[in-house]
Write an enzyme that holds these catalytic residues in place. Structure first.
Site, PDB file in Angstrom:
ATOM      1  N   SER A 135     -24.580  -9.773 -14.309  1.00  0.00           N
ATOM      2  CA  SER A 135     -23.740 -10.707 -15.061  1.00  0.00           C
ATOM      3  C   SER A 135     -22.936 -11.584 -14.105  1.00  0.00           C
ATOM      4  O   SER A 135     -22.516 -11.137 -13.038  1.00  0.00           O
ATOM      5  CB  SER A 135     -22.770  -9.924 -15.958  1.00  0.00           C
ATOM      6  OG  SER A 135     -21.763 -10.782 -16.461  1.00  0.00           O
ATOM      7  N   TYR A 159     -23.104 -17.706 -16.545  1.00  0.00           N
ATOM      8  CA  TYR A 159     -22.240 -18.424 -17.478  1.00  0.00           C
ATOM      9  C   TYR A 159     -21.853 -19.680 -16.722  1.00  0.00           C
ATOM     10  O   TYR A 159     -21.179 -19.607 -15.696  1.00  0.00           O
ATOM     11  CB  TYR A 159     -20.997 -17.601 -17.832  1.00  0.00           C
ATOM     12  CG  TYR A 159     -21.231 -16.563 -18.897  1.00  0.00           C
ATOM     13  CD1 TYR A 159     -21.860 -16.884 -20.087  1.00  0.00           C
ATOM     14  CD2 TYR A 159     -20.782 -15.258 -18.713  1.00  0.00           C
ATOM     15  CE1 TYR A 159     -22.056 -15.932 -21.076  1.00  0.00           C
ATOM     16  CE2 TYR A 159     -20.975 -14.290 -19.699  1.00  0.00           C
ATOM     17  CZ  TYR A 159     -21.611 -14.653 -20.874  1.00  0.00           C
ATOM     18  OH  TYR A 159     -21.799 -13.717 -21.841  1.00  0.00           O
ATOM     19  N   THR A 185     -27.008 -17.967 -20.043  1.00  0.00           N
ATOM     20  CA  THR A 185     -26.640 -17.524 -21.393  1.00  0.00           C
ATOM     21  C   THR A 185     -26.003 -18.662 -22.171  1.00  0.00           C
ATOM     22  O   THR A 185     -25.057 -19.288 -21.693  1.00  0.00           O
ATOM     23  CB  THR A 185     -25.692 -16.313 -21.305  1.00  0.00           C
ATOM     24  OG1 THR A 185     -26.376 -15.282 -20.596  1.00  0.00           O
ATOM     25  CG2 THR A 185     -25.302 -15.814 -22.691  1.00  0.00           C
ATOM     26  N   LYS A 265     -30.988 -17.558 -22.227  1.00  0.00           N
ATOM     27  CA  LYS A 265     -30.718 -16.324 -22.988  1.00  0.00           C
ATOM     28  C   LYS A 265     -29.790 -16.609 -24.160  1.00  0.00           C
ATOM     29  O   LYS A 265     -28.735 -17.242 -23.999  1.00  0.00           O
ATOM     30  CB  LYS A 265     -30.062 -15.284 -22.074  1.00  0.00           C
ATOM     31  CG  LYS A 265     -29.598 -14.010 -22.774  1.00  0.00           C
ATOM     32  CD  LYS A 265     -29.153 -12.974 -21.755  1.00  0.00           C
ATOM     33  CE  LYS A 265     -28.707 -11.669 -22.389  1.00  0.00           C
ATOM     34  NZ  LYS A 265     -27.332 -11.683 -22.882  1.00  0.00           N
ATOM     35  N   HIS A 289     -26.985 -11.394 -28.275  1.00  0.00           N
ATOM     36  CA  HIS A 289     -25.909 -10.831 -27.464  1.00  0.00           C
ATOM     37  C   HIS A 289     -25.535  -9.429 -27.964  1.00  0.00           C
ATOM     38  O   HIS A 289     -24.381  -9.015 -27.903  1.00  0.00           O
ATOM     39  CB  HIS A 289     -24.689 -11.758 -27.513  1.00  0.00           C
ATOM     40  CG  HIS A 289     -23.896 -11.849 -26.244  1.00  0.00           C
ATOM     41  ND1 HIS A 289     -23.977 -12.907 -25.378  1.00  0.00           N
ATOM     42  CD2 HIS A 289     -22.981 -11.007 -25.701  1.00  0.00           C
ATOM     43  CE1 HIS A 289     -23.144 -12.713 -24.366  1.00  0.00           C
ATOM     44  NE2 HIS A 289     -22.529 -11.564 -24.529  1.00  0.00           N
TER      45      HIS A 289
HETATM   46  C1  LIG Z   1     -20.057  -4.686 -22.704  1.00  0.00           C
HETATM   47  C2  LIG Z   1     -21.057  -5.804 -22.758  1.00  0.00           C
HETATM   48  C3  LIG Z   1     -20.882  -6.904 -21.938  1.00  0.00           C
HETATM   49  C4  LIG Z   1     -21.821  -7.923 -21.942  1.00  0.00           C
HETATM   50  N1  LIG Z   1     -21.694  -8.954 -21.053  1.00  0.00           N
HETATM   51  C5  LIG Z   1     -22.630  -9.919 -21.005  1.00  0.00           C
HETATM   52  C6  LIG Z   1     -22.572 -10.937 -20.026  1.00  0.00           C
HETATM   53  O1  LIG Z   1     -21.698 -10.967 -19.176  1.00  0.00           O
HETATM   54  N2  LIG Z   1     -23.523 -11.892 -20.056  1.00  0.00           N
HETATM   55  C7  LIG Z   1     -24.543 -11.899 -20.977  1.00  0.00           C
HETATM   56  O2  LIG Z   1     -25.387 -12.789 -20.966  1.00  0.00           O
HETATM   57  N3  LIG Z   1     -24.637 -10.923 -21.896  1.00  0.00           N
HETATM   58  C8  LIG Z   1     -23.726  -9.934 -21.918  1.00  0.00           C
HETATM   59  N4  LIG Z   1     -23.846  -8.927 -22.818  1.00  0.00           N
HETATM   60  C9  LIG Z   1     -25.011  -8.913 -23.744  1.00  0.00           C
HETATM   61  C10 LIG Z   1     -26.197  -8.175 -23.104  1.00  0.00           C
HETATM   62  O3  LIG Z   1     -26.749  -8.886 -22.031  1.00  0.00           O
HETATM   63  C11 LIG Z   1     -27.326  -7.972 -24.116  1.00  0.00           C
HETATM   64  O4  LIG Z   1     -27.670  -9.206 -24.709  1.00  0.00           O
HETATM   65  C12 LIG Z   1     -26.969  -6.982 -25.230  1.00  0.00           C
HETATM   66  O5  LIG Z   1     -26.149  -5.941 -24.757  1.00  0.00           O
HETATM   67  C13 LIG Z   1     -28.275  -6.400 -25.788  1.00  0.00           C
HETATM   68  O6  LIG Z   1     -28.035  -5.631 -26.882  1.00  0.00           O
HETATM   69  P1  LIG Z   1     -27.935  -4.017 -26.862  1.00  0.00           P
HETATM   70  O7  LIG Z   1     -26.620  -3.681 -26.268  1.00  0.00           O
HETATM   71  O8  LIG Z   1     -28.046  -3.708 -28.309  1.00  0.00           O
HETATM   72  O9  LIG Z   1     -29.108  -3.469 -26.061  1.00  0.00           O
HETATM   73  C14 LIG Z   1     -22.933  -7.877 -22.825  1.00  0.00           C
HETATM   74  C15 LIG Z   1     -23.099  -6.762 -23.653  1.00  0.00           C
HETATM   75  C16 LIG Z   1     -22.186  -5.725 -23.614  1.00  0.00           C
HETATM   76  C17 LIG Z   1     -22.423  -4.531 -24.479  1.00  0.00           C
HETATM   77  O1  LIG Z   2     -18.483  -9.020 -23.716  1.00  0.00           O
HETATM   78  C1  LIG Z   2     -19.478  -9.758 -23.632  1.00  0.00           C
HETATM   79  O2  LIG Z   2     -20.430  -9.632 -24.401  1.00  0.00           O
HETATM   80  C2  LIG Z   2     -19.538 -10.810 -22.649  1.00  0.00           C
HETATM   81  O3  LIG Z   2     -20.539 -11.461 -22.601  1.00  0.00           O
HETATM   82  C3  LIG Z   2     -18.426 -11.105 -21.738  1.00  0.00           C
HETATM   83  C4  LIG Z   2     -18.286 -12.393 -21.264  1.00  0.00           C
HETATM   84  C5  LIG Z   2     -17.232 -12.703 -20.432  1.00  0.00           C
HETATM   85  C6  LIG Z   2     -16.340 -11.733 -20.079  1.00  0.00           C
HETATM   86  C7  LIG Z   2     -16.505 -10.439 -20.543  1.00  0.00           C
HETATM   87  C8  LIG Z   2     -17.540 -10.128 -21.380  1.00  0.00           C
END
Ligand SMILES: Cc1cc2nc3c(=O)[nH]c(=O)nc-3n(C[C@H](O)[C@H](O)[C@H](O)COP(=O)(O)O)c2cc1C
Ligand SMILES: O=C(O)C(=O)c1ccccc1
Length: 397
Positions: A135, A159, A185, A265, A289
């Site tokens: 990330s 991002y 994303t 994404k 997401h």
């Molecule tokens: C705690 C958390 C933080 C996330 N942070 C990001 C992120 O920084 N960038 C991003 O593109 N997706 C982020 N995601 C989304 C994940 O990349 C992904 O799309 C999602 O977790 C997939 O679904 P699942 O948790 O049901 O497997 C985050 C998801 C979670 C649970």
């Molecule tokens: O929490 C998230 O899903 C996420 O994508 C995110 C984005 C920026 C900061 C922290 C989390």
């Protein structure tokens, strides 16, 4: 990729055999092999705000539930006696060979789950031979994560910051640090409405998680007030990180900064998939997401076949949101994905046992996937075709 002699499938079936044998001699696995049970186990060891941040969904959780319901609506229709003694899970994406069609999804601020954060996750991914997608919002810098990955593959999730100098600087560093693809994303023009986080008033960055790529970036640091401490850095990050003005016309600029493959994404509409490709992207990730952005939205799996149809058979289409088992992976592949990304389950493994916990989750998923190939009569990923899944309910005669 990880060293593997003989049939990779045999190696994974061996893992299942070992788990059973250990059980016979009285050694149960430390973590459950039912990956869906790890959420409750992780909840017991995490601070309430940390659990809420990881498990949380947008709004009332409708999209999050829809992601799971979509997988439940499809059933596998297995075929027998196809000769499955040797099974090959490998796939090739952008000329890169992966041992299995599984990547670790980008998840922000992983030190919230475990002090070693992304370093533990990327080491686990490297040991198992799966690519780690880092990330933008990571607790360790992209260079430190690259070092921990060694020669194993890693991708970077972008991002796109609203400060052009920071954006270009990040992308140049991604290429120098040996990342093999950029995942942009697009489903985050604003942070979703997340009562789970708002009710605990928890902001990871204020507590030192998640902005290592920025505090280590010369272009970012140039914009910081001189006497600013960690809070000032978090505040400045908050200012530059949101970029709701982006449109498809911006993508060519990113294209000009890098020769790496670019994936978009957060694609849900087939027309957006077409726009992504027309604007210079090389592939897409169908995703909502994990249900954390728009509540009341479509399930990712439900839009996957339409996106695949829009892009044709040759464009890489990945998916995530709701994948929990090896059989889910087979369903996603049958419905048009080339590979899936796993999100929360590996975070629960991380919370429970650090690197070993992530490895446990990945090995279980791969063992389950390998067995799912055998049990559906598939010798390779190419054998996972559309006719392997049917809607739940009686089969038409
Ligand atoms: C705690 C958390 C933080 C996330 N942070 C990001 C992120 O920084 N960038 C991003 O593109 N997706 C982020 N995601 C989304 C994940 O990349 C992904 O799309 C999602 O977790 C997939 O679904 P699942 O948790 O049901 O497997 C985050 C998801 C979670 C649970
Ligand atoms: O929490 C998230 O899903 C996420 O994508 C995110 C984005 C920026 C900061 C922290 C989390």
């Amino acid at each position: 990729m990880s060293e593997q002699t003989g049939a990779p499938g045999a190696a994974r079936a061996e893992l299942v055999r070992q788990i059973y044998l250990a059980g016979i001699s009285g050694h149960k696995p430390e973590l459950s092999t039912d990956l869906t049970s790890l959420e409750e186990a992780a909840r017991a060891v995490l601070e309430p705000h940390a659990y809420a941040y990881i498990a949380g969904n947008a709004g009332t959780g409708t999209t999050g539930r829809a992601n799971r319901e979509a997988f439940e609506r499809w059933r596998l229709l297995p075929r027998m006696w196809t000769g499955v003694s040797e099974r090959d899970l490998s796939v090739t994406l952008f000329g890169q060979r992966l041992d299995a069609p599984v990547l670790l999804a980008p998840v922000a601020a992983q030190t919230v789950a475990h002090p070693e954060g992304e370093l533990a996750s990327v080491r686990a991914a490297a040991d198992v031979g799966l690519p780690f997608v880092l990330s933008s919002v990571s607790s360790h810098s992209m260079e430190d994560v690259a070092k921990a990955a060694g020669s194993e593959p890693r991708w970077y999730q972008l991002y796109w910051p609203n400060d052009p100098a920071v954006a270009e600087s990040l992308v140049r560093r991604v290429e120098s640090a040996g990342y093999a693809a950029i995942v942009v994303t697009v489903d985050n023009p604003a942070f979703g409405y997340r009562p789970c986080d708002m009710d605990t008033a928890y902001i990871p960055f204020v507590h030192g998680h998640g902005i290592a790529n920025f505090t280590s970036d010369p272009a970012f640091r140039a914009g910081l007030p001189e006497d600013g401490g960690p809070l000032a850095a978090a505040g400045h990050w908050a200012k530059i990180s949101s970029n709701p003005a982006l449109t498809w016309d911006d993508l060519p600029r990113l294209r000009s900064w890098t020769t790496l493959p670019i994936l978009i994404k957060g694609i849900q509409h087939p027309d957006d998939a077409r726009k992504a490709l027309a604007s210079g992207a090389n592939g897409v990730v169908v995703s909502n997401h994990g249900g954390r952005q728009l509540d009341g939205g479509v399930a990712a799996l439900d839009v996957l076949p339409a996106v695949r149809a829009a892009l044709g058979p040759d464009v890489p289409v990945l998916m995530d949101s709701g994948v929990r088992t090896g059989t889910d992976v087979v369903k996603a592949l049958a419905l048009g994905a080339d590979a899936i990304l796993l999100g929360r389950p590996y975070l629960y493994g991380l919370a429970l046992a650090g690197q070993a916990g992530v490895e446990h989750v990945l090995r279980c998923l791969l063992a389950d996937l390998d067995l799912a190939l055998a049990l559906t009569g598939s010798r390779s990923v190419a054998d996972i075709t559309r006719d392997l899944v049917v809607p739940s309910g009686p089969l038409a005669p």
